[in-house]
Design a protein around this motif. Structure first.
Motif, PDB file in Angstrom:
ATOM      1  N   VAL A  15       3.710 -41.221  57.383  1.00  0.00           N
ATOM      2  CA  VAL A  15       2.735 -42.310  57.401  1.00  0.00           C
ATOM      3  C   VAL A  15       3.453 -43.662  57.383  1.00  0.00           C
ATOM      4  O   VAL A  15       3.098 -44.582  58.129  1.00  0.00           O
ATOM      5  N   CYS A  16       4.474 -43.782  56.547  1.00  0.00           N
ATOM      6  CA  CYS A  16       5.229 -45.038  56.482  1.00  0.00           C
ATOM      7  C   CYS A  16       5.918 -45.324  57.812  1.00  0.00           C
ATOM      8  O   CYS A  16       5.884 -46.453  58.325  1.00  0.00           O
ATOM      9  N   SER A  19       3.334 -46.377  60.418  1.00  0.00           N
ATOM     10  CA  SER A  19       2.816 -47.735  60.226  1.00  0.00           C
ATOM     11  C   SER A  19       3.852 -48.776  60.626  1.00  0.00           C
ATOM     12  O   SER A  19       3.517 -49.819  61.199  1.00  0.00           O
ATOM     13  N   GLY A  22       3.942 -48.711  64.397  1.00  0.00           N
ATOM     14  CA  GLY A  22       2.686 -49.270  64.909  1.00  0.00           C
ATOM     15  C   GLY A  22       2.695 -50.780  64.869  1.00  0.00           C
ATOM     16  O   GLY A  22       2.191 -51.448  65.772  1.00  0.00           O
ATOM     17  N   GLY A  23       3.278 -51.350  63.847  1.00  0.00           N
ATOM     18  CA  GLY A  23       3.393 -52.802  63.765  1.00  0.00           C
ATOM     19  C   GLY A  23       4.273 -53.356  64.865  1.00  0.00           C
ATOM     20  O   GLY A  23       4.018 -54.430  65.405  1.00  0.00           O
TER      21      GLY A  23
END
Length: 144
Positions: A15-16, A19, A22-23
């Motif tokens: 998840v980290c 994210s 994704g940024g």
């Protein structure tokens, strides 16, 4: 650590990572970058930033040529090369050959080369030539 704890740790790492990536995908630093208007290439930069381009897709990748050997053949060729290298090392090991018959070999080479030249110089002639060349030589100019 239990299996559930390992699973949770792995899930948290995924998840980290997602994210963070994704940024990066959302923000484009080139869109918001400012160009100095007094730059000689400012107009070209602005037109390149506004240009819409098409990018290749996976469908644009050409098919594999038919005349290329298959991947397993590369491995077999590498194995054959290693075997040939090992055989060469065995055949040229220090204890596998000797230098015998060198006089006969040198005699054949002299016969093939032809008669010896009569213009063989002596050491004295060579030294005299070198001395004359040194006397003729001009030294380079001094550095500035």
């Amino acid at each position: 650590m239990s299996r559930l704890g390992t699973f949770r740790t792995g899930l948290l790492a995924c998840v980290c990572g997602a994210s963070l990536l994704g940024g990066c995908a959302v923000s484009n630093p080139f869109v918001t970058a400012k160009v100095d208007p007094s730059s000689p290439i400012a107009a070209q930069v602005a037109s390149a930033a506004r240009a819409r381009t098409t990018y290749p897709t996976f469908a644009d990748i050409p098919p594999v040529p038919a005349d290329v050997r298959p991947l397993p053949a590369f491995g077999r060729a590498a194995d054959e090369l290693e075997v040939a290298g090992a055989q060469l090392m065995r055949e040229t090991a220090p204890s596998t050959w000797t230098l015998t018959g060198t006089e006969a070999f040198a005699g054949r080479a002299r016969d093939m080369a032809g008669p010896e030249s009569e213009a063989i110089s002596t050491t004295a002639e060579t030294e005299a030539f070198a001395k004359a060349q040194r006397a003729r030589a001009t030294p380079p100019p001094p550095p500035r």
